[in-house]
Design an enzyme around this catalytic site. Structure first.
Site, short mmCIF file in Angstrom:
data_model
loop_
_atom_site.label_atom_id
_atom_site.label_comp_id
_atom_site.label_asym_id
_atom_site.label_seq_id
_atom_site.Cartn_x
_atom_site.Cartn_y
_atom_site.Cartn_z
N GLY A 1 -4.45 -4.17 -3.81
CA GLY A 1 -5.53 -3.16 -4.08
C GLY A 1 -4.65 -2.08 -4.52
N HIS A 2 -4.71 -1.61 -5.80
CA HIS A 2 -4.06 -0.40 -6.25
C HIS A 2 -4.81 0.55 -6.79
CE1 HIS A 2 -0.21 -3.25 -7.09
NE2 HIS A 2 -0.59 -3.32 -5.99
N GLN B 1 1.95 -5.90 -3.27
CA GLN B 1 2.37 -6.08 -1.81
C GLN B 1 3.73 -5.31 -1.60
OE1 GLN B 1 1.46 -9.55 -3.31
NE2 GLN B 1 -0.43 -8.43 -2.79
N ASP C 1 0.89 -1.19 0.01
CA ASP C 1 0.06 -0.13 0.13
C ASP C 1 0.82 1.44 -0.05
OD1 ASP C 1 -2.23 -1.68 0.12
OD2 ASP C 1 -2.36 -1.61 2.33
N LYS D 1 1.88 2.12 -5.10
CA LYS D 1 2.38 1.52 -6.22
C LYS D 1 1.69 2.02 -7.54
CE LYS D 1 2.31 -2.33 -4.28
NZ LYS D 1 2.24 -2.07 -2.95
P1 GDP Z 1 -0.78 0.55 -3.48
O1 GDP Z 1 -1.27 -1.06 -2.98
O2 GDP Z 1 0.86 0.47 -3.26
O3 GDP Z 1 -1.23 0.78 -4.91
O4 GDP Z 1 -1.18 1.47 -2.54
P2 GDP Z 1 -2.94 1.64 -2.31
O5 GDP Z 1 -3.75 2.03 -3.36
O6 GDP Z 1 -3.41 0.47 -1.54
O7 GDP Z 1 -2.91 2.83 -1.14
C1 GDP Z 1 -2.52 3.97 -1.30
C2 GDP Z 1 -3.26 5.01 -1.09
O8 GDP Z 1 -2.82 6.27 -1.06
C3 GDP Z 1 -4.32 5.13 -2.12
O9 GDP Z 1 -5.74 5.60 -1.48
C4 GDP Z 1 -4.01 6.44 -2.77
O10 GDP Z 1 -4.95 7.29 -3.62
C5 GDP Z 1 -3.32 7.17 -2.09
N1 GDP Z 1 -2.13 8.22 -2.42
C6 GDP Z 1 -1.01 7.64 -3.20
N2 GDP Z 1 -0.11 8.61 -3.31
C7 GDP Z 1 -0.50 9.71 -2.44
C8 GDP Z 1 -0.12 10.66 -1.94
O11 GDP Z 1 1.08 11.23 -2.25
N3 GDP Z 1 -0.78 11.41 -0.94
C9 GDP Z 1 -1.75 11.07 -0.49
N4 GDP Z 1 -2.34 12.01 0.26
N5 GDP Z 1 -2.44 9.90 -1.02
C10 GDP Z 1 -1.59 8.99 -1.83
P1 IMO Z 2 -0.98 -4.04 -2.22
O1 IMO Z 2 -0.31 -4.84 -3.53
C1 IMO Z 2 -0.95 -4.75 2.10
C2 IMO Z 2 -1.11 -8.74 3.47
C3 IMO Z 2 -2.35 -9.19 4.25
C4 IMO Z 2 -1.71 -10.11 5.33
C5 IMO Z 2 -0.66 -10.73 4.41
C6 IMO Z 2 -1.12 -12.07 3.96
O2 IMO Z 2 -2.17 -3.47 -2.42
O3 IMO Z 2 0.32 -3.38 -1.79
P2 IMO Z 2 -2.70 -12.86 1.91
O4 IMO Z 2 -4.08 -12.52 1.22
O5 IMO Z 2 -1.51 -12.35 0.88
O6 IMO Z 2 -2.54 -14.27 2.25
O7 IMO Z 2 -2.38 -11.86 2.92
O8 IMO Z 2 -0.29 -9.64 3.47
N1 IMO Z 2 -1.28 -8.18 2.12
C7 IMO Z 2 -1.49 -6.80 2.03
N2 IMO Z 2 -1.12 -5.65 2.71
N3 IMO Z 2 -1.24 -4.52 0.52
C8 IMO Z 2 -1.23 -5.63 -0.28
O9 IMO Z 2 -1.35 -5.60 -1.37
C9 IMO Z 2 -1.28 -6.77 0.52
N4 IMO Z 2 -1.44 -8.02 0.04
C10 IMO Z 2 -1.52 -9.02 1.30
O10 IMO Z 2 -3.04 -8.13 4.90
O11 IMO Z 2 -1.21 -9.47 6.45
MG MG Z 3 -3.00 -1.29 -1.90
#
Ligand code: GDP
Ligand code: IMO
Ligand code: MG
Length: 421
Positions: A39-40, A221, A12, A15
């Site tokens: 979840g991107h 991840q 998270d 990415k």
């Molecule tokens: P990922 O799994 O690495 O793609 O990240 P996620 O989408 O799960 O979580 C990142 C969250 O931060 C999302 O809600 C993005 O919209 C938000 N986000 C990404 N970059 C920034 C930033 O620079 N500032 C803020 N405030 N939010 C951001």
């Molecule tokens: P992105 O790509 C954050 C965590 C789960 C759990 C562990 C194992 O959005 O960064 P799994 O479902 O893979 O068996 O879960 O890994 N986890 C993540 N945490 N971002 C993710 O993906 C994750 N994918 C799995 O919360 O702790």
């Molecule tokens: Mg994510």
């Protein structure tokens, strides 16, 4: 030539946004591991979209997207996601390619994931319950079914054979939820998947590279969730690190150029497991609130804490990071004081390496304090306009890691990214 974007923390890191930003510079965007546990989040024309299974380049018409052999694929999620993307006017039947070697997540994998987590009680991993671990277990156990098997006329009988095996396992967990609804959905989604471009992914990508195409490999991840190098057993079931690019796409190591590591300006984790810099207090709550730190896949509140340079340096080493993107810097805008962990104290000793069993040790982070910048940075467009104390914060990171922060993300929108010299 292949560049890689991957997470340096526990996932998270942002990415999705960064891949979406860089996508126009590439011809092919490829996912190499993980599955719908990812979840991107991206913003397309101001609208939020969360992608789980398809690469984050899908909104750029000129790029093609590949789901590589290292991914575990849930046809149901894929179908739903293709429909979401279609509502933006993009037909993935044209621009999405799926490796025939990618393993399938079956409905019984999801059931097994749930049953295994329930059986762990207080020691649960905090899985996203998407069937990731059982699907990878069937891959390494040499039982799994792959996308290419869908084209075989004997697929249904192979499916039934594996399902029976899973049923016996589910019985040992006394798991008796009805999964027939998932199965109906699964077979419907399989028909959809069969209409997509199913390719031999390794030739697809290597032929592309030979023809001069630029590839961006998108990690899911984060490094600290890597099956080998993460905080085992509180990890996911794939190699989230740059080595996973080679095995998850079929590209040779010398084809990899830049490894772009993403870190938040602080740190979060969702699910169980060690997190040395976690703030179980008001400050942690503030980070969660300002940063909207709730899981993009499960909606769970993310655990929040300060940046951990010990684990970041480890992540740079394992991945061979060449450039860093620091995201969510704006989330720190209102803080008076910031902290960064520069070492761990373990049994009275100062440690700067990630120990074998972080989960079983009593780790106290040693912090360095920094002055906050106390300024709205969300509209800043260039490096010169960044507050001095933010520049100092970044310089300290650069020096500690020996790798430079090259981009600062100051908001969730595509345009909110500052390039540093
Ligand atoms: P990922 O799994 O690495 O793609 O990240 P996620 O989408 O799960 O979580 C990142 C969250 O931060 C999302 O809600 C993005 O919209 C938000 N986000 C990404 N970059 C920034 C930033 O620079 N500032 C803020 N405030 N939010 C951001
Ligand atoms: P992105 O790509 C954050 C965590 C789960 C759990 C562990 C194992 O959005 O960064 P799994 O479902 O893979 O068996 O879960 O890994 N986890 C993540 N945490 N971002 C993710 O993906 C994750 N994918 C799995 O919360 O702790
Ligand atoms: Mg994510």
């Amino acid at each position: 030539m292949v560049d890689v974007i991957l997470g340096l923390q526990w996932g998270d890191e942002g990415k999705g946004k960064i891949v979406d930003f860089f996508a126009p510079n590439y011809d092919i965007i490829a996912r190499f591991q993980g599955g719908p546990n990812a979840g991107h989040t991206l913003y397309v024309g101001g609208k939020k979209v969360v992608l789980h299974q398809v690469p984050s380049g899908v909104f750029h018409e000129k790029t093609v997207n590949l789901i590589g052999n290292g991914v575990v694929l849930d046809p149901i999620t894929l179908k739903n996601e293709c429909n979401t993307v279609k509502s933006f006017g993009i037909d993935l039947k044209k621009s999405l390619f799926v490796s025939d070697r990618a393993h399938l997540i079956l409905p019984t994998h999801r059931a097994l994931d749930k049953a295994a987590e329930i059986s762990k009680g207080d020691h649960k991993i905090g899985s996203t319950l998407k069937g990731i671990s059982p699907a990878y277990m069937d891959k390494t156990g040499r039982n799994g079914l792959r996308v290419g098997d869908l084209l075989d006329k004997n697929f249904t009988s192979s499916y039934i054979k594996l399902r029976l095996k899973h049923q016996r396992l589910l019985d040992t967990f006394s798991f008796n939820e009805d999964i027939s609804v998932w199965e109906d959905e699964f077979f419907e989604a399989v028909e959809f998947l069969k209409q997509l471009n199913i390719v031999n992914g390794e030739y697809f990508i290597n032929n592309g590279i030979s023809a001069g195409k630029k590839v961006l490999a998108e990690g899911a991840q984060g490094t600290m969730l890597d099956i080998d190098f993460g905080t085992f057993p509180f990890v996911t079931s794939s190699n989230t690190t740059s080595a996973g690019v080679c095995s998850g796409l079929g590209v040779a190591p010398q084809k990899i150029r830049d490894v772009i590591g993403i870190t938040k300006a602080y740190c979060t984790r969702v699910g169980s497991g060690p997190f040395p810099t976690e703030l179980d207090n008001e400050t942690g709550e503030q980070l969660r609130k300002i940063g909207s730190e709730f899981g993009a896949t499960t909606g769970r509140p993310r655990r929040c804490g300060w940046m951990d340079l010990v684990s970041l340096k480890f992540a740079c080493m394992i991945n061979g990071v060449t450039k860093i993107v620091m995201t969510k810097a704006d989330v720190l805008d209102s803080f008076q004081e910031l902290q960064m962990c520069t070492a761990y104290e373990v049994n009275g000793n100062e440690v700067k390496e990630i120990p074998f069993q972080l989960a079983k040790l009593n780790v106290t982070p040693i912090y360095k304090s920094f002055m906050g910048w106390h300024k709205d940075t969300t509209k800043i467009l260039s490096e010169e306009k960044l507050p001095e104390s933010m520049q100092f914060y970044v310089e300290f990171i650069n020096k500690y890691l020996g790798v430079n922060v090259k981009y600062i993300s100051n908001g969730p929108e595509r345009e909110q990214l500052i390039i540093l010299k």
